[in-house]
Design a protein around this motif. Sequence first.
Motif, PDB file in Angstrom:
ATOM      1  N   LEU A 119       0.845  -1.192   0.000  1.00 14.84           N
ATOM      2  CA  LEU A 119       0.000   0.000   0.000  1.00 14.84           C
ATOM      3  C   LEU A 119       0.881   1.243   0.000  1.00 14.84           C
ATOM      4  N   ALA A 120       0.333   2.348  -0.438  1.00 11.66           N
ATOM      5  CA  ALA A 120       1.121   3.583  -0.478  1.00 11.66           C
ATOM      6  C   ALA A 120       0.204   4.785  -0.362  1.00 11.66           C
ATOM      7  N   LEU A 121       0.686   5.791   0.344  1.00 15.47           N
ATOM      8  CA  LEU A 121      -0.040   7.051   0.437  1.00 15.47           C
ATOM      9  C   LEU A 121       0.240   7.889  -0.799  1.00 15.47           C
ATOM     10  N   PRO A 122      -0.688   8.741  -1.187  1.00 17.94           N
ATOM     11  CA  PRO A 122      -0.384   9.706  -2.248  1.00 17.94           C
ATOM     12  C   PRO A 122       0.801  10.588  -1.845  1.00 17.94           C
ATOM     13  N   VAL A 123       1.576  10.998  -2.804  1.00 15.19           N
ATOM     14  CA  VAL A 123       2.774  11.789  -2.523  1.00 15.19           C
ATOM     15  C   VAL A 123       2.425  13.055  -1.745  1.00 15.19           C
ATOM     16  N   ALA A 124       1.339  13.722  -2.127  1.00 15.44           N
ATOM     17  CA  ALA A 124       0.958  14.965  -1.448  1.00 15.44           C
ATOM     18  C   ALA A 124       0.636  14.712   0.022  1.00 15.44           C
ATOM     19  N   THR A 125      -0.033  13.592   0.309  1.00 16.09           N
ATOM     20  CA  THR A 125      -0.364  13.270   1.697  1.00 16.09           C
ATOM     21  C   THR A 125       0.893  12.959   2.502  1.00 16.09           C
ATOM     22  N   ARG A 126       1.808  12.217   1.903  1.00 13.90           N
ATOM     23  CA  ARG A 126       3.057  11.903   2.595  1.00 13.90           C
ATOM     24  C   ARG A 126       3.820  13.177   2.937  1.00 13.90           C
ATOM     25  N   GLU A 127       3.940  14.064   1.969  1.00 11.03           N
ATOM     26  CA  GLU A 127       4.687  15.299   2.193  1.00 11.03           C
ATOM     27  C   GLU A 127       4.019  16.161   3.253  1.00 11.03           C
ATOM     28  N   ARG A 128       2.675  16.200   3.241  1.00  8.32           N
ATOM     29  CA  ARG A 128       1.973  17.021   4.233  1.00  8.32           C
ATOM     30  C   ARG A 128       2.139  16.449   5.640  1.00  8.32           C
ATOM     31  N   LEU A 129       2.097  15.120   5.772  1.00 13.84           N
ATOM     32  CA  LEU A 129       2.313  14.513   7.081  1.00 13.84           C
ATOM     33  C   LEU A 129       3.716  14.825   7.602  1.00 13.84           C
ATOM     34  N   GLN A 130       4.705  14.775   6.731  1.00  9.95           N
ATOM     35  CA  GLN A 130       6.070  15.109   7.138  1.00  9.95           C
ATOM     36  C   GLN A 130       6.159  16.557   7.601  1.00  9.95           C
ATOM     37  N   GLU A 131       5.478  17.454   6.898  1.00 12.92           N
ATOM     38  CA  GLU A 131       5.477  18.868   7.284  1.00 12.92           C
ATOM     39  C   GLU A 131       4.810  19.064   8.640  1.00 12.92           C
ATOM     40  N   VAL A 132       3.686  18.381   8.851  1.00  9.08           N
ATOM     41  CA  VAL A 132       2.956  18.523  10.120  1.00  9.08           C
ATOM     42  C   VAL A 132       3.821  18.060  11.286  1.00  9.08           C
ATOM     43  N   VAL A 133       4.454  16.892  11.148  1.00  9.67           N
ATOM     44  CA  VAL A 133       5.278  16.364  12.235  1.00  9.67           C
ATOM     45  C   VAL A 133       6.483  17.268  12.474  1.00  9.67           C
ATOM     46  N   ARG A 134       7.062  17.802  11.398  1.00  4.77           N
ATOM     47  CA  ARG A 134       8.196  18.718  11.573  1.00  4.77           C
ATOM     48  C   ARG A 134       7.768  19.977  12.325  1.00  4.77           C
ATOM     49  N   ASP A 135       6.578  20.497  12.001  1.00  5.71           N
ATOM     50  CA  ASP A 135       6.085  21.683  12.710  1.00  5.71           C
ATOM     51  C   ASP A 135       5.806  21.376  14.174  1.00  5.71           C
ATOM     52  N   ILE A 136       5.285  20.180  14.458  1.00  2.00           N
ATOM     53  CA  ILE A 136       5.030  19.794  15.843  1.00  2.00           C
ATOM     54  C   ILE A 136       6.342  19.723  16.617  1.00  2.00           C
ATOM     55  N   GLY A 137       7.409  19.245  15.962  1.00  3.11           N
ATOM     56  CA  GLY A 137       8.703  19.142  16.622  1.00  3.11           C
ATOM     57  C   GLY A 137       9.241  20.478  17.078  1.00  3.11           C
TER      58      GLY A 137
END
Length: 434
Positions: A119-137
Amino acid sequence: MALSLGASKAGKAPALQGIAHRLEAQRAQVCPAGAEPPVHPATIPPPDLRDRHHLDAITLHIATCADLKEALPSVLRELLDMLNGCLDSGAARFATGELCVVHRALGQATHEVISPIGLALPVATRERLQEVVRDIGRDPGARQQVSDMDGAPGGVLIALTDDTDRGETGRGETSDDWLWLGEPTAAVIESGLANVVINTLSRGLALHQQQQARHAEDTKSAVAQALKNERRHLAAELHDTLAQELSYLQMQSARLTRAARHAPQDVQALAEDVHTQARRAFRQTRELINGAHATWGDAPLACVLDNLIEEFETRSGMVFELDNRIQSLHLPDAQALQVMFIVREAMTNSVRHAQATHLRLQLLYQSSGHPPAARVLLTVEDNGCGFDPADIAPAHFGLGIMQDRAHQIGADFAITQPRQGGTRMTLSWERRDT
């Protein structure tokens, strides 16, 4: 639908009930009037998720794997199939990519999204999740909040491990992991099934983090010991070969200088230069040998200074004092070595030439600039006869070597004469302790 955050797994359960209410409220806003309410699964976990041995095996597999990027996809697919198998026929099923782990490995600066195998997430969703976690950090308090984030993929994001230390460079000193569950999560959360997945993943990732940290520490210790052994082997080779030859060359060049006293001026100058260079080469070789035997490990700079004082106390009747105003200051090995050599040279000069009775070392932080930038200030001061650096003969090259060493580590070096007499050596550098 916006992204919601659950509290960190460490020390407390995720805020699942609050998230469930928020998801239900959001669904109610778009649910047509008269539509049937969603069917919730049974509150008692099915046998699959009560199989403690099987879940422990999954945890152990995560904890002992060599590479999470290779191991987690199959684990996540298994957990995803278990979740879907436990839901009632009327409940929403997890679709492609609606479960993943956002992972940052030990020592890495960025996160990556690990999805179930096949299974795989859409590229846009993956990138947005990475951005969200980075902002939380960047805002540790956000890890304990339940909040909406505009533009985030719909679902629930829950911290699995704590990001306790990113270090000065932003590179993580511990790993950092998040579980993302896609939009149809309310039924799963209310059933308590998510708790089983969260606990299994969280325990496994925490144990894997401990294993990786222990392995990194063991590797670091092994490399440090290998380097120490190699330095000592090199020191022995230098002592038995080059140092012996240079010692002989120094003695012979001294004889040559004395024999050339009545020779023409240019011959005298040449003989003196050969003797000076021979002395310099011999002294630098001896310092390399001493440096190869120098050990401080993880000891702070204050301990290195303590050891120097203890060394000189056995060779001199002077009184030595250490005024340490820094609780702990650890320097990289290369920098600590140069600082130690500079301080040792200053102390040697005080013992041999200053006719001093007292020597004081002071270590503190100083601030300068706008805004103030923390700097380390190391001072070596004696109560001897003092001297003018301008009067030092070129043949006495110890001062030049100290200046060169300070330049190598980007430090400011100065020799001054206090009003009360004696000599003061100051060494300062920007605070970049490890």
